[in-house]
Scaffold this motif. Structure first.
Motif, PDB file in Angstrom:
ATOM      1  N   ALA A  30       0.820  -1.208   0.000  1.00  0.00           N
ATOM      2  CA  ALA A  30       0.000   0.000   0.000  1.00  0.00           C
ATOM      3  C   ALA A  30       0.854   1.258   0.000  1.00  0.00           C
ATOM      4  O   ALA A  30       0.507   2.258  -0.638  1.00  0.00           O
ATOM      5  N   ALA A  31       1.979   1.226   0.709  1.00  0.00           N
ATOM      6  CA  ALA A  31       2.847   2.408   0.776  1.00  0.00           C
ATOM      7  C   ALA A  31       3.399   2.746  -0.604  1.00  0.00           C
ATOM      8  O   ALA A  31       3.493   3.924  -0.986  1.00  0.00           O
ATOM      9  N   LEU A  32       3.760   1.724  -1.379  1.00  0.00           N
ATOM     10  CA  LEU A  32       4.271   1.957  -2.725  1.00  0.00           C
ATOM     11  C   LEU A  32       3.188   2.532  -3.624  1.00  0.00           C
ATOM     12  O   LEU A  32       3.412   3.490  -4.365  1.00  0.00           O
ATOM     13  N   LEU A  33       1.995   1.971  -3.567  1.00  0.00           N
ATOM     14  CA  LEU A  33       0.901   2.477  -4.403  1.00  0.00           C
ATOM     15  C   LEU A  33       0.559   3.916  -4.049  1.00  0.00           C
ATOM     16  O   LEU A  33       0.344   4.752  -4.948  1.00  0.00           O
ATOM     17  N   ASP A  34       0.506   4.229  -2.760  1.00  0.00           N
ATOM     18  CA  ASP A  34       0.189   5.602  -2.344  1.00  0.00           C
ATOM     19  C   ASP A  34       1.229   6.581  -2.860  1.00  0.00           C
ATOM     20  O   ASP A  34       0.892   7.651  -3.393  1.00  0.00           O
ATOM     21  N   ALA A  35       2.509   6.239  -2.705  1.00  0.00           N
ATOM     22  CA  ALA A  35       3.576   7.127  -3.161  1.00  0.00           C
ATOM     23  C   ALA A  35       3.570   7.247  -4.680  1.00  0.00           C
ATOM     24  O   ALA A  35       3.785   8.336  -5.231  1.00  0.00           O
ATOM     25  N   LEU A  36       3.310   6.145  -5.354  1.00  0.00           N
ATOM     26  CA  LEU A  36       3.285   6.149  -6.814  1.00  0.00           C
ATOM     27  C   LEU A  36       2.152   7.022  -7.341  1.00  0.00           C
ATOM     28  O   LEU A  36       2.342   7.810  -8.290  1.00  0.00           O
ATOM     29  N   LEU A  37       0.974   6.942  -6.734  1.00  0.00           N
ATOM     30  CA  LEU A  37      -0.162   7.742  -7.201  1.00  0.00           C
ATOM     31  C   LEU A  37       0.038   9.224  -6.894  1.00  0.00           C
ATOM     32  O   LEU A  37      -0.337  10.089  -7.705  1.00  0.00           O
ATOM     33  N   GLU A  38       0.613   9.530  -5.742  1.00  0.00           N
ATOM     34  CA  GLU A  38       0.888  10.938  -5.415  1.00  0.00           C
ATOM     35  C   GLU A  38       1.859  11.535  -6.426  1.00  0.00           C
ATOM     36  O   GLU A  38       1.671  12.654  -6.922  1.00  0.00           O
ATOM     37  N   ARG A  39       2.883  10.771  -6.784  1.00  0.00           N
ATOM     38  CA  ARG A  39       3.865  11.244  -7.746  1.00  0.00           C
ATOM     39  C   ARG A  39       3.254  11.342  -9.152  1.00  0.00           C
ATOM     40  O   ARG A  39       3.591  12.241  -9.934  1.00  0.00           O
ATOM     41  N   THR A  40       2.356  10.441  -9.478  1.00  0.00           N
ATOM     42  CA  THR A  40       1.681  10.466 -10.770  1.00  0.00           C
ATOM     43  C   THR A  40       0.880  11.746 -10.945  1.00  0.00           C
ATOM     44  O   THR A  40       0.899  12.374 -12.017  1.00  0.00           O
ATOM     45  N   CYS A  41       0.162  12.137  -9.896  1.00  0.00           N
ATOM     46  CA  CYS A  41      -0.608  13.387  -9.969  1.00  0.00           C
ATOM     47  C   CYS A  41       0.301  14.573 -10.235  1.00  0.00           C
ATOM     48  O   CYS A  41      -0.039  15.466 -11.041  1.00  0.00           O
ATOM     49  N   ARG A  42       1.456  14.585  -9.600  1.00  0.00           N
ATOM     50  CA  ARG A  42       2.381  15.701  -9.772  1.00  0.00           C
ATOM     51  C   ARG A  42       2.989  15.713 -11.170  1.00  0.00           C
ATOM     52  O   ARG A  42       3.081  16.761 -11.826  1.00  0.00           O
ATOM     53  N   VAL A  43       3.410  14.553 -11.655  1.00  0.00           N
ATOM     54  CA  VAL A  43       4.080  14.461 -12.949  1.00  0.00           C
ATOM     55  C   VAL A  43       3.127  14.747 -14.100  1.00  0.00           C
ATOM     56  O   VAL A  43       3.473  15.450 -15.066  1.00  0.00           O
ATOM     57  N   LEU A  44       1.892  14.236 -14.016  1.00  0.00           N
ATOM     58  CA  LEU A  44       0.926  14.432 -15.102  1.00  0.00           C
ATOM     59  C   LEU A  44       0.067  15.672 -14.911  1.00  0.00           C
ATOM     60  O   LEU A  44      -0.787  15.974 -15.747  1.00  0.00           O
ATOM     61  N   ASP A  45       0.283  16.379 -13.803  1.00  0.00           N
ATOM     62  CA  ASP A  45      -0.460  17.604 -13.507  1.00  0.00           C
ATOM     63  C   ASP A  45      -1.965  17.341 -13.519  1.00  0.00           C
ATOM     64  O   ASP A  45      -2.737  18.001 -14.228  1.00  0.00           O
ATOM     65  N   VAL A  46      -2.358  16.336 -12.735  1.00  0.00           N
ATOM     66  CA  VAL A  46      -3.773  15.978 -12.605  1.00  0.00           C
ATOM     67  C   VAL A  46      -4.163  16.065 -11.132  1.00  0.00           C
ATOM     68  O   VAL A  46      -3.322  16.225 -10.247  1.00  0.00           O
ATOM     69  N   ASP A  47      -5.454  15.957 -10.875  1.00  0.00           N
ATOM     70  CA  ASP A  47      -5.960  16.123  -9.506  1.00  0.00           C
ATOM     71  C   ASP A  47      -6.209  14.796  -8.787  1.00  0.00           C
ATOM     72  O   ASP A  47      -6.227  14.763  -7.552  1.00  0.00           O
ATOM     73  N   ARG A 150       1.651   7.101 -22.459  1.00  0.00           N
ATOM     74  CA  ARG A 150       2.829   6.252 -22.233  1.00  0.00           C
ATOM     75  C   ARG A 150       3.303   6.339 -20.784  1.00  0.00           C
ATOM     76  O   ARG A 150       3.695   5.337 -20.184  1.00  0.00           O
ATOM     77  N   LEU A 151       3.267   7.544 -20.219  1.00  0.00           N
ATOM     78  CA  LEU A 151       3.690   7.700 -18.826  1.00  0.00           C
ATOM     79  C   LEU A 151       2.740   6.976 -17.873  1.00  0.00           C
ATOM     80  O   LEU A 151       3.171   6.343 -16.905  1.00  0.00           O
ATOM     81  N   LEU A 152       1.445   7.063 -18.147  1.00  0.00           N
ATOM     82  CA  LEU A 152       0.502   6.381 -17.271  1.00  0.00           C
ATOM     83  C   LEU A 152       0.628   4.864 -17.418  1.00  0.00           C
ATOM     84  O   LEU A 152       0.436   4.125 -16.448  1.00  0.00           O
ATOM     85  N   GLN A 153       0.985   4.402 -18.621  1.00  0.00           N
ATOM     86  CA  GLN A 153       1.209   2.957 -18.789  1.00  0.00           C
ATOM     87  C   GLN A 153       2.431   2.519 -17.995  1.00  0.00           C
ATOM     88  O   GLN A 153       2.483   1.397 -17.460  1.00  0.00           O
ATOM     89  N   LEU A 154       3.415   3.422 -17.883  1.00  0.00           N
ATOM     90  CA  LEU A 154       4.582   3.147 -17.046  1.00  0.00           C
ATOM     91  C   LEU A 154       4.166   3.016 -15.586  1.00  0.00           C
ATOM     92  O   LEU A 154       4.645   2.144 -14.850  1.00  0.00           O
ATOM     93  N   VAL A 155       3.260   3.884 -15.165  1.00  0.00           N
ATOM     94  CA  VAL A 155       2.712   3.795 -13.805  1.00  0.00           C
ATOM     95  C   VAL A 155       1.993   2.453 -13.622  1.00  0.00           C
ATOM     96  O   VAL A 155       2.145   1.787 -12.592  1.00  0.00           O
ATOM     97  N   ALA A 156       1.226   2.051 -14.636  1.00  0.00           N
ATOM     98  CA  ALA A 156       0.497   0.783 -14.556  1.00  0.00           C
ATOM     99  C   ALA A 156       1.447  -0.399 -14.427  1.00  0.00           C
ATOM    100  O   ALA A 156       1.195  -1.341 -13.670  1.00  0.00           O
ATOM    101  N   ASP A 157       2.563  -0.340 -15.159  1.00  0.00           N
ATOM    102  CA  ASP A 157       3.543  -1.422 -15.073  1.00  0.00           C
ATOM    103  C   ASP A 157       4.148  -1.493 -13.671  1.00  0.00           C
ATOM    104  O   ASP A 157       4.367  -2.580 -13.130  1.00  0.00           O
ATOM    105  N   ARG A 158       4.417  -0.302 -13.110  1.00  0.00           N
ATOM    106  CA  ARG A 158       4.977  -0.267 -11.747  1.00  0.00           C
ATOM    107  C   ARG A 158       3.934  -0.775 -10.750  1.00  0.00           C
ATOM    108  O   ARG A 158       4.255  -1.510  -9.812  1.00  0.00           O
ATOM    109  N   ALA A 159       2.680  -0.386 -10.959  1.00  0.00           N
ATOM    110  CA  ALA A 159       1.608  -0.846 -10.071  1.00  0.00           C
ATOM    111  C   ALA A 159       1.408  -2.354 -10.188  1.00  0.00           C
ATOM    112  O   ALA A 159       1.069  -3.022  -9.214  1.00  0.00           O
ATOM    113  N   ALA A 160       1.619  -2.904 -11.398  1.00  0.00           N
ATOM    114  CA  ALA A 160       1.441  -4.347 -11.596  1.00  0.00           C
ATOM    115  C   ALA A 160       2.401  -5.133 -10.730  1.00  0.00           C
ATOM    116  O   ALA A 160       2.029  -6.141 -10.114  1.00  0.00           O
ATOM    117  N   VAL A 161       3.643  -4.681 -10.664  1.00  0.00           N
ATOM    118  CA  VAL A 161       4.634  -5.360  -9.831  1.00  0.00           C
ATOM    119  C   VAL A 161       4.216  -5.309  -8.370  1.00  0.00           C
ATOM    120  O   VAL A 161       4.261  -6.314  -7.646  1.00  0.00           O
TER     121      VAL A 161
END
Length: 406
Positions: A30-47, A150-161
């Motif tokens: 859960a800690a990895l997913l939380d950190a990954l999603l927080e960083r995703t919002c920042r990188v993709l400039d989404v809410d 492509r960046l979000l697919q990278l996030v998905a690959d990281r989330a898959a692991v």
């Protein structure tokens, strides 16, 4: 001179580095997913950013982690496969962009209540199958570029692991807990016999559906069961638990093992379609001198008695459970259990080896069985495994007539 293309390439590189930063590798679950999603919002400039995983049993998507939409996690929102935005991504296995969110395009009311205007979602793959969806949302209308996809697919690959490891740990822990809860914590004290058992999980395939059980019956007979559900992991353990409970219930209606296994076979055929199980079920007479035994595709028990060489019991094996057909009738065979004799029931993990036929393993087991106390016999048999963990689960149950209470 720095060109616009150089600047764009540098920005893309920094965005990729932010999502593949080695610091994320130090986090788990859960800690990895939380950190990954927080960083995703920042990188993709989404809410918002959300991970939904496929529930294999209900075939629904379950919100597992979120940033900016924690309400979805709290409410454990479930999305039917193929329905709404996330359901379509899971069904097609393709990225999807919704530039204008409406009640017709999403299935989760939380997305509407949050005021999201635009969404981008991609599938999460593991082992070639869609195991989830990750999507991001914006409170303002915007378009998403090919780079964003492509960046979000990278996030998905990281989330898959992360989710694969998390699911494996949860399934393994749940299977361990379930299997241990269904195996007897101690065998009953029964007049006329002494009992001993062993269970060893296989290290290669993980937990399976092996089990053993001993219970007194209203007639005074003693019920003995050993079985093996095909497959491994949590699903096999769940099916094993259902079969164990059902067999106990059917055992109250008849002392004839073939009748009980016939009823259990109907149950598997109707409620557990697609599953197979082998079972040896026996009932021992109140004087402990005779055994009624029926085999559903299971290896025959080994019997040893004073003055008699050990060997497999001569009992015909009927088909495994799950292959029910009205064309055959299950059979019960009577077997004499001499005073001082021992009956050994086991699952195939004890005798099967990849490099030899099963008869060799049964001969090896037979050579280790002597007419002695159940505990002594189990100890001698387990020495056959040595220090190496078996490739498959091993369940072992020994019954010795003429124990301390004889």
């Amino acid at each position: 001179m720095t060109t616009a293309s150089d600047t764009g390439a540098g920005q893309r590189l920094r965005r990729i580095e932010a999502l593949t930063d080695v610091s994320l590798s130090r986090l788990h679950g859960a800690a990895l997913l939380d950190a990954l999603l927080e960083r995703t919002c920042r990188v993709l400039d989404v809410d918002t950013a959300v991970v939904l995983l496929v529930d294999r049993h209900s075939h629904q998507l379950v919100v597992t982690a979120a940033h900016g939409l924690q309400e979805e996690v709290r409410r454990r929102i479930r999305i039917p496969h193929g329905r709404g935005f996330a359901g379509q991504v899971a069904a097609t296995g393709e990225p999807l962009v919704v530039e204008q969110v409406t009640a017709a395009t999403v299935a989760s009311p939380v997305l509407i209540d949050a005021g999201l205007r635009s969404l981008l979602g991609v599938p999460i793959f593991a082992g070639g199958e869609v195991v989830g969806v990750v999507h991001v949302g914006s409170l303002t209308s915007r378009g998403f570029t090919a780079d964003d996809v492509r960046l979000l697919q990278l996030v998905a690959d990281r989330a898959a692991v992360a989710t694969t490891a998390r699911t494996a740990v949860i399934d393994d822990s749940a299977a361990h807990a379930l299997q241990r809860s269904l195996l007897p914590t101690r065998l009953p004290d029964v007049p006329g016999v002494d009992l001993a058992a062993r269970y060893v999980p296989g290290h290669q395939a993980g937990l399976g559906g092996d089990w053993y059980d001993v219970f007194p019956l209203p007639s005074g007979r003693l019920g003995l069961v050993i079985g093996d559900v095909s497959g491994h992991g949590l699903q096999a353990a769940v099916v094993m638990g259902r079969l164990r409970s059902a067999l106990r219930a059917y055992a109250l209606t008849s002392d004839d093992p073939s009748v009980v296994l016939t009823q259990l076979d109907h149950k598997v055929h109707h409620f557990e379609a697609g599953n197979l199980a082998t079972v040896a079920y026996a009932t021992i007479s109140p004087d402990r001198a005779t055994v009624l035994l029926s085999l559903a595709g299971h290896p025959p028990p080994i019997l040893a008695a004073p003055g008699v060489a050990a060997g497999p019991v001569g009992v015909p094996a009927d088909p495994p459970l799950g292959l029910w057909s009205s064309r055959y009738t299950r059979r019960t065979t009577g077997v004499r259990l001499p005073a001082g004799g021992v009956l050994v029931c086991y699952t195939d993990g004890l005798v099967e080896r990849r490099d030899e036929i099963i008869d060799v393993g049964i001969d090896r087991l037979t050579g280790a069985v002597r007419p002695d106390t159940a505990e002594t016999v189990c100890t001698a048999i387990m020495e056959l495994l040595g220090l190496e963990q078996p490739a498959d689960d091993v369940a072992l149950l020994a019954v010795h007539r003429g124990g301390p209470q004889a």
